[in-house]
Scaffold this active site. Sequence first.
Site, PDB file in Angstrom:
ATOM      1  CB  SER A 138      -1.080   0.000   1.391  1.00 28.55           C
ATOM      2  OG  SER A 138      -1.482   1.293   1.386  1.00 28.55           O
ATOM      3  CE1 TYR A 151      -3.814  -2.533   4.780  1.00 24.55           C
ATOM      4  CE2 TYR A 151      -3.187  -0.156   4.157  1.00 24.55           C
ATOM      5  CZ  TYR A 151      -3.461  -1.403   3.965  1.00 24.55           C
ATOM      6  OH  TYR A 151      -3.511  -1.939   2.731  1.00 24.55           O
TER       7      TYR A 151
END
Length: 274
Positions: A138, A151
Site C-alpha cells: 500500500s 495497517y
Amino acid sequence: MKTVVVTGATSGIGKATALDLAACRFHVIGTARTPDKAEKLTAAAAELGLTVHTVLLDVTDPRSCQDAVVEIDALTDGGPWALVNNAGIAPVGAFEDVAEADARAALEVNLLGVARMTGLVLPGMRRRREGRIVQLSSLGGLVSVPFNGWYCASKHALEALTDSLRMEIAGSGVHACLIEPGFTDTPMLSKGLADFPADSRYAHGYMAARRLIASWSPPGPETVARTVRRALLAPKPRRRYRCGPGAVPAPLLRLAPAPVADLICRSALRLNKR
C-alpha cells in the site's frame, strides 16, 4: 499455462485480480476462508465464462497454510509459478482507539501470513528456477497517516521484508515485487470507514477522513488487478508498482521535511487543534 495463486480472492482486490488473470489465460487458484466464499468465487468466474479453482486457506493458521500448499502442489504438479499475497485486513482508528487484539490480527494477516505462504511456495520455485512473488502492499507502506497506524505499520514491515527477500533470491530465477495501491473502492475500505468508533475524542477527525476519501472518488479494484497483471507479464518486474490516488504525491510527501508532512496530514484531518 502458468499457475497463479491469489490469496484472499473472494472480494475486493483479490477477487478482481483472480478474475482478471483468469481472463488472461492464467491458471488461477484463489484462496478462500470458507466453502461458501469459495463457491461464490467459482460462480462469479463461471458467469464470465472463466475458470477459477479454489483452495481453503486461513493465512493466520500455519497448519491451514501447509495443507493449502499441499493441495496446490497436487493441482499444479509441484507448485505454482506465482503467488499473489493479497489477503489483508485494516484495523482503523487512532492509536488510542485500536485494541491490542486488533493490532495483533493486522500483523498476523498482513505480515506473518504473507511470510508463511511465501516460505512454503519458494522452495518449489527455486527448484524450477522460475517464479514470481507479488506482495500487495500500500502507499501506507511508504507514508504513515493518522487513523491507520497499525495497517501502515504492517505494510511498512512488509515492504522491508520484501526488499530483503528480493535481494536474497536474486539470481535464483524467482522475482519478488511490491504493488502499492492508493485508496481503492473495496469492501475493506467501506468497512474501515464505517468502523471508526463513534464515541472517540477523534470523532471530528474521523468525519474529516470520510469526507476526504469520498471527495477523491477512489477507483475500483480493477485498477490494481491490472497492475498485478503487468507485474506478472513483465520479463523483469520492477521492484515497485504504484497505482491509484496518491501514487504520485505520497512518495513526495515521504521526501518532505517531517514537520511539513505532519502539518499536511494534520490539516487534512483537522488535527491541528485539540
